[in-house]
Structures are given as structure tokens and as C-alpha cells.
Scaffold this motif. Structure first.
Motif, PDB file in Angstrom:
ATOM      1  N   ARG A 174       3.212 -14.911  -3.651  1.00  0.00           N
ATOM      2  CA  ARG A 174       2.902 -14.897  -5.082  1.00  0.00           C
ATOM      3  C   ARG A 174       3.493 -16.152  -5.715  1.00  0.00           C
ATOM      4  N   GLU A 221       1.224  -5.335   0.678  1.00  0.00           N
ATOM      5  CA  GLU A 221       2.566  -4.749   0.727  1.00  0.00           C
ATOM      6  C   GLU A 221       3.599  -5.861   0.701  1.00  0.00           C
ATOM      7  N   GLN A 222       4.670  -5.658  -0.049  1.00  0.00           N
ATOM      8  CA  GLN A 222       5.676  -6.704  -0.225  1.00  0.00           C
ATOM      9  C   GLN A 222       6.642  -6.727   0.956  1.00  0.00           C
ATOM     10  N   CYS A 223       7.052  -7.957   1.321  1.00  0.00           N
ATOM     11  CA  CYS A 223       8.043  -8.139   2.379  1.00  0.00           C
ATOM     12  C   CYS A 223       9.154  -9.041   1.875  1.00  0.00           C
ATOM     13  N   ASP A 224      10.294  -8.974   2.541  1.00  0.00           N
ATOM     14  CA  ASP A 224      11.462  -9.747   2.119  1.00  0.00           C
ATOM     15  C   ASP A 224      12.181 -10.274   3.343  1.00  0.00           C
ATOM     16  N   HIS A 249       7.724  -8.534   8.561  1.00  0.00           N
ATOM     17  CA  HIS A 249       6.712  -9.306   7.858  1.00  0.00           C
ATOM     18  C   HIS A 249       5.400  -9.377   8.634  1.00  0.00           C
ATOM     19  N   LYS A 301       1.037  -9.084   4.500  1.00  0.00           N
ATOM     20  CA  LYS A 301       2.045  -8.734   3.500  1.00  0.00           C
ATOM     21  C   LYS A 301       2.294  -9.931   2.596  1.00  0.00           C
ATOM     22  N   ALA A 356       5.037 -12.182   0.034  1.00  0.00           N
ATOM     23  CA  ALA A 356       6.381 -12.500  -0.432  1.00  0.00           C
ATOM     24  C   ALA A 356       6.355 -12.629  -1.952  1.00  0.00           C
ATOM     25  N   ALA A 357       7.390 -12.178  -2.615  1.00  0.00           N
ATOM     26  CA  ALA A 357       7.391 -12.109  -4.076  1.00  0.00           C
ATOM     27  C   ALA A 357       7.429 -13.481  -4.725  1.00  0.00           C
ATOM     28  N   SER A 358       7.844 -14.524  -3.998  1.00  0.00           N
ATOM     29  CA  SER A 358       7.935 -15.873  -4.577  1.00  0.00           C
ATOM     30  C   SER A 358       7.917 -16.900  -3.455  1.00  0.00           C
TER      31      SER A 358
END
Length: 672
Positions: free
Chosen positions: A482, A506-509, A514, A533, A535-537
Motif C-alpha cells: 500500500r 490479507e495484511q502481512c508484517d 508473507h 498478501k 504490506a501496510a507501507s
């Protein structure tokens, strides 16, 4: 001009009696109706023959008596030579005295019955004066003649020796039976027959040698590349015949160069040539295409040796800063100066697609919630190209419109978009970092790397990150990202990322799983769906990347400055295929990945579907393609090094040549 116009009166009008033209230059069947007039065709042909033709037959049509007897009409019948029926236009300007022929040619011949009105080739017929109007049969005949003449004008036949005969195109007869090493008969031989025989045998010898070498090692699909004895002869004769016809003036030089080319050809090159010939031959075959690559890359080194060789292909990116390669982290002062410049210009940018000026509004404009000004963007998604070498006519590949067409582009987007390559402005969104050390990463790991970008209010931002192992090509990381700014255009045409992909992912961190989710389908024959999946940033995506590489890990890619800048990474060990296979005009010009794969390896990538909108590039496919180009470079470089005396040691290490020895003609020789 008068003679040319008069000659047209010898031809029947294609429209026949239905002609409505005012003072038509052609003759018409209705011109003879109701009167005993001699057609112009007959009159002109009378002037072409001997002076023995009666004066009555050359008289003006108005002087003929309508009630003349059949004896008078018979007296006006023309005696013609055999050649007088040819469709050659009369030269009315030539005096009568000049038409006298020698006495040997003035022999009387039997009268030719000119009552027939149609010739087989559709040429103008000789009409006999007739007091009665044309019958229905003659009208149909004349109409057929006019139609035949129109078709002959639209599709002219090849000239023949006898214009009164319809030319017939003889189909090319296939060769019957086996051929021998005897040059084929040509209308114009480029050299003497003994010379051609000797050259044909020399060319056949090289084909035979290469075919025999391939036969010793052929396995699997390579067995289809072998040639039989008769196929070798046919190939030899085809090659010689093509040179003899197309390069007649330089035949000896051209055929000798051809022989020398095959004499120096390696087995890899011969396999490449044979695979392309077999592929083109089976292009229309209903059999499924072979999954075996067109060219198998055999470097001649083991995997550890290839990994050791990679260090020789690493480029220092510091001197390439002018071309977008960033090797220094911008300072805080530089970042603040870049932000101040953006505020001073009111966030005004130039559209990357239509070149119009517009404003962007990070966080949306308060008045109406808009992200950009100046309305929708109309542009051409395809690049422009020149139609010919004169470089006068230029068109767009997407719609084939002229480059000078003022109608505008062929595609419309909701927003204008922009991109920036200034490192200070890029750092203002997310600053660059050096790849940190990572002791847990295997020392023998190398990866291929590719990113996809989309347009936001901050320019081009990272929206997909893919990493595959080298040289195996196994996927190590493939996630969506994102971006920081609001999206103006995901650039799906090239990135392949759709809005619904980001919305439903789906979000991964860092530290989490991942790997893509595998969704089975109800159809057992269909492949399961892969859902990536997200990543938020971009920062989180970069941190995930740092868990699988270290500063010492060779990072392979094509146009790596774009990918590294999108991820805001400064990496010390980069291998860029743009630099390995440079453009002939040098940077900033560069060869595309699709072009290099097709020309160097004979493979097609980034192929758009035949119908519908393009699905975008597959970043994993692009990453693997860059890795294959690196292996190809290793193969070529290692061959050059072997010619210079490099060898492989007992422990598998690459040994440089001794200073006491040199290589002359491919052989190791001691220096004097």
C-alpha cells in the motif's frame, strides 16, 4: 495528344450502350445502329495495311450508301496479315508512304474472315459494316467483352510473346525424387558449373559436420533437430540457390563467407539455428509446443563457480548518478529544501502521459475532495514509431493514429499523473537506507529482484515487490504494497495490480508469513488461485525484504535504479542487465527486457492477451528473465576468459593464466 485520343476510339466503352458520358472517347455498339458505318477500329486497321485496299473502304462513314449491295460490302472486306489482329495502337500520324513494306512482305495471303467479334484475350474486335442494328447476341457478346477488359485492367497478366493469346501462369512444379549435390539450373548462372559444384560440396561438408556432432549428444527434443542425408542436400542447394539469385554480382564472396560462417559455428549456435527452424516449421502444427527453452544456457561452470563469477559483473553505481542510480542518502537539509520547492510551486506538476500542467492535492482538496486538477487525462498508451527510414511519417502503436493528429489520445484516464527522479523529493516521502548486514543469510545466496509501481499524489510509488532465487528462480518474496499517497492510477496496464487486489488482500508484517494464499477452484483441471498478501507501507515491505538478503547478497535486475528507488534502497552489490547488455548509443538509451529476451534467448515475455485489456507484467517472470540474461553473460564471459588462458583448479576455483604463458590461436604458448 490527338493521336492518343483517337486511339481510344479503337476500344469499346466498358459501360456499353448504358454509357451516359458526354462525348465519350470510347466507341459504342449503338454508334453503328441504323447506318452502314465502318467502325473506327476497321478504318484504322485499313490504314495500317497495304495500299491495295480499295478507296471505298477508307472513305468517310457518311459517304457510304445505306442501300449498297452485298457485293459492295464484300469488296470492302479487308485482307489482313496474321499479325494484323494484334492489339497494337495504330500510328495515324505516320504518312501512307512510310507504311510501304518490302516486296517480300507484300505477298498475298488468304483473306481473313473478320466477322468474329470477340478474341479470346478480350482485345478489340474487328467489326464488319452491317446495315442492321446489333442483335441481342452481339450485345451480350460486347457486354462480356467490356467486362473481360475491365477485369484484365484490374488484374493485368504477365506479358507474353503473343498478345492475342491468353497468358497462362504455370504452377511451380515440385521437385520429384531425391536430389544430388548438383547445383540447380538457373536462368543466369553466377559462376561456372565446376565452381558451383565445388562450393556446394564445401558447404555440404560443414552442414554434415555440424549434424554429425549434434547426433552424438542429441537428447529429447534435440533429436528433432537432426537432418537426414537428403535434407542436408536440400538445405545445401537451397542456401546456394538463394545466394546465386539474390547476390549474383558477389556470388563467390557471399558463398565463401557462408561456408566460413558454418565452419566457425559452435554447437550451441547450430542448436539455436536448428531449434528456430523447427519451431517455425511447426508453427501451425496442432501439437502442443515444447516447454523446453529454445536455448538452454550452459555456462560450463558449476553453481558455486557461477556464484563466484557474479562478483565480476557488479557495477559501481556512484558514477551513474546522472542516470538515476542513487548511491548517497540525501541529508535532512536536502529533504527540507525539496519540500519547500514543492510548496512554492503549489504542487504543480507536468503530466507524465499527456504533458499537460496540473495540480495535485495530497490529502484531497478541501473544497471538493479532488486529488488532481485540470480534468481527465487523454493520452496514447503506446509509443510512437516511424513508418519508414525517411522518418517523415510517425504513428502511435496503440491506435495507429498519426503523431500529428490533433484529435488527441485514444485513451482517457480519470487523473493526470506524474513521476519524479529527484532523490531529494523521493526521500521527502520515504528516505533511503543502506542494506543492513544480516549474518543469518547464506553466503551463497543470490536473488533476482523486480518491483511494480503505481501513480499517487507523490509520484510513482511501490505497489508490488517480488524476489526470486538465482539461478533456480524459486519465489522467495511476492507481496503487494500500500503506497504512502492517495492513488491516482495503479497503472494496471503494466503493473498488473488492480484496486480490488489491494482492497481484499490479507495484511502481512515483518516476521509473519508473507507467502501467497492458495485458493482451490471447483474445476480440478484449473490451477488454484494465488492471492498475494499486502504490506501496510513501503517501509514495512522494505523491512520484509531485508529479512531475506544482506549487503553481500548479489541483487540482479533490469533497470535496477527504478526498483531500488521505489523501495528506497542503496545496495552495494547490484548486477543490472541494462549495463551488461548496453544500448549501442549508450545511456540513457537502454535495451528493453522484452527485446533482450527475444534477441538473446529467443523467448517471448510480457505477451499481452489476444483479446481484452493487457493483464500487466508478471514481476516474477521479469525477475527470472533478468537472471537468465545474467547466466548468458557468464557463459559468454567465461568463454572469453578461457581463450585468454583461464582454467578451473582442482578445488573448483578459477585460475588466472600464468604470466609466463600466453594464448595464441586458442593454444597455450610459453612467452619468449
Amino acid at each position: 495528344m490527338a493521336n492518343t485520343l483517337a486511339a481510344l476510339k479503337t476500344l469499346l466503352c466498358p459501360a456499353g450502350d448504358s454509357c451516359t458520358a458526354f462525348q465519350c472517347l470510347f466507341s459504342h455498339p449503338r454508334d453503328n445502329s441504323g447506318s452502314n458505318q465502318t467502325p473506327i477500329t476497321s478504318k484504322v486497321l485499313n490504314n495500317q495495311n497495304t495500299s491495295k485496299v480499295s478507296t471505298a473502304s477508307r472513305a468517310h462513314p457518311s459517304e457510304d450508301n445505306k442501300d449498297s449491295t452485298s457485293e459492295d460490302r464484300q469488296r470492302k472486306r479487308i485482307k489482313l496479315d496474321v499479325d494484323s489482329t494484334a492489339v497494337s495502337l495504330p500510328r495515324s500520324s505516320v504518312p501512307t508512304s512510310s507504311s510501304k513494306m518490302p516486296s517480300s512482305k507484300q505477298r498475298k495471303e488468304p483473306p481473313v474472315d473478320t466477322s468474329a467479334t470477340i478474341q479470346k484475350d478480350g482485345s478489340p474486335s474487328i467489326l464488319i459494316p452491317n446495315s442492321s442494328p446489333p442483335t441481342e447476341t452481339s450485345k451480350r457478346t460486347l457486354s462480356q467483352q467490356a467486362e473481360h477488359r475491365q477485369s484484365s485492367i484490374a488484374n493485368p497478366a504477365a506479358p507474353t510473346d503473343s498478345p492475342s493469346r491468353t497468358p497462362v501462369t504455370q504452377p511451380k512444379q515440385p521437385r520429384k525424387g531425391p536430389e544430388s549435390l548438383n547445383p540447380r539450373l538457373l536462368k543466369k548462372a553466377p559462376a561456372s558449373h565446376p565452381t558451383r559444384v565445388a562450393l556446394v560440396k564445401a558447404l555440404h561438408k560443414e552442414f554434415q559436420r555440424l549434424n554429425d556432432e549434434l547426433k552424438k549428444t542429441a537428447q529429447g527434443v534435440e533429436k528433432k533437430w537432426l537432418l537426414s542425408e537428403q535434407e542436408l542436400i536440400v538445405k545445401t542447394l537451397d542456401e546456394e540457390q538463394e545466394i546465386a539469385i539474390k547476390k549474383t554480382a558477389i556470388y563467390n564472396t557471399a558463398i565463401r563467407n557462408k561456408i566460413l560462417t558454418y565452419k566457425k559455428m559452435s554447437m550451441v549456435q547450430w542448436k539455436d539455428e536448428r531449434s528456430k527452424v523447427v519451431q517455425s516449421t511447426n508453427h501451425n502444427s496442432t501439437e502442443p509446443a515444447s516447454t523446453t527453452p529454445i536455448e538452454r544456457i550452459e555456462t560450463g561452470l558449476t553453481l558455486p563457480q557461477e556464484l563466484e563469477f557474479l562478483s565480476r559483473l557488479v557495477y559501481d553505481l556512484a558514477p551513474l548518478a546522472a542516470h538515476g542510480y542513487i548511491s548517497k542518502i540525501p541529508s535532512k537539509e536536502d529533504i527540507e529544501a525539496a519540500k519547500a520547492g514543492v510548496r512554492a510551486c503549489g504542487n504543480t506538476e507536468t503530466c507524465d502521459r499527456c504533458t499537460r500542467r496540473f495540480q495535485v492535492f495530497p490529502g484531497r482538496r478541501e473544497a471538493d475532495g479532488a486529488l488532481a486538477s485540470n480534468g481527465p487525462c487523454t493520452y496514447h498508451p503506446g509509443k510512437s514509431y516511424f513508418l519508414d527510414r525517411s522518418r517523415t511519417q510517425r504513428r502511435f502503436k496503440c491506435c495507429q493514429r498519426s503523431h500529428d493528429d490533433e484529435a488527441g489520445g485514444c485513451m482517457t484516464a480519470q487523473h493526470h499523473v506524474f513521476k519524479t527522479t529527484d532523490p531529494k523529493r523521493l526521500a521527502a516521502v520515504l528516505n533511503f537506507v543502506n542494506t543492513p548486514p544480516n549474518p543469518g543469510i547464506p553466503k551463497d545466496r543470490a536473488v533476482s529482484f523486480d518491483c511494480e509501481m503505481g501513480y499517487t499524489v507523490y509520484g510513482l510509488e511501490l505497489i508490488r515487490l517480488t524476489v526470486v532465487s538465482w539461478p533456480a528462480g524459486d519465489t522467495l518474496l511476492d507481496i503487494l504494497v500500500r503506497p504512502v499517497g492517495e492513488v491516482l492510477d495503479l497503472n494496471t496496464r503494466f503493473s498488473g495490480v488492480r484496486p480490488e487486489d489491494l482492497a481484499s488482500a490479507e495484511q502481512c508484517d515483518v516476521g509473519s508469513d508473507h507467502q501467497p494464499n492458495i485458493i482451490p477452484t471447483s474445476n480440478p483441471t484449473a490451477q488454484p488461485e494465488r492471492r498475494l498478501k499486502v504490506a501496510a507501507s513501503p517501509k514495512i515491505a522494505r523491512d520484509i525484504l531485508f529479512t531475506i538478503i544482506s549487503a553481500e547478497t548479489p541483487l540482479i535486475g533490469h533497470g535496477l535504479e527504478n526498483d531500488l528507488n521505489a523501495a528506497r534502497i542503496i545496495h552495494p552489490t547490484c548486477i543490472d542487465t541494462v549495463l551488461l547488455w548496453p544500448h549501442s548509443r549508450g545511456l540513457p538509451m537502454r535495451n528493453g527486457l522484452k527485446y533482450l529476451m527475444e534477441t538473446k534467448l529467443g523467448r517471448k515475455i510480457q505477451v499481452d492477451p489476444t483479446e481484452g485489456a493487457p493483464e500487466g507484467h508478471d514481476s516474477a517472470e521479469d525477475a527470472r528473465a533478468a537472471g537468465d540474461l545474467v547466466r548468458l553473460k557468464i557463459r559468454d564471459e567465461w568463454k572469453t576468459m578461457q581463450m585468454k588462458g583461464w582454467t578451473v583448479g582442482n578445488a573448483g576455483e578459477l585460475l588466472a593464466p600464468s604470466e609466463d604463458w600466453t594464448i595464441v590461436g586458442g593454444a597455450k604458448t610459453k612467452k619468449h
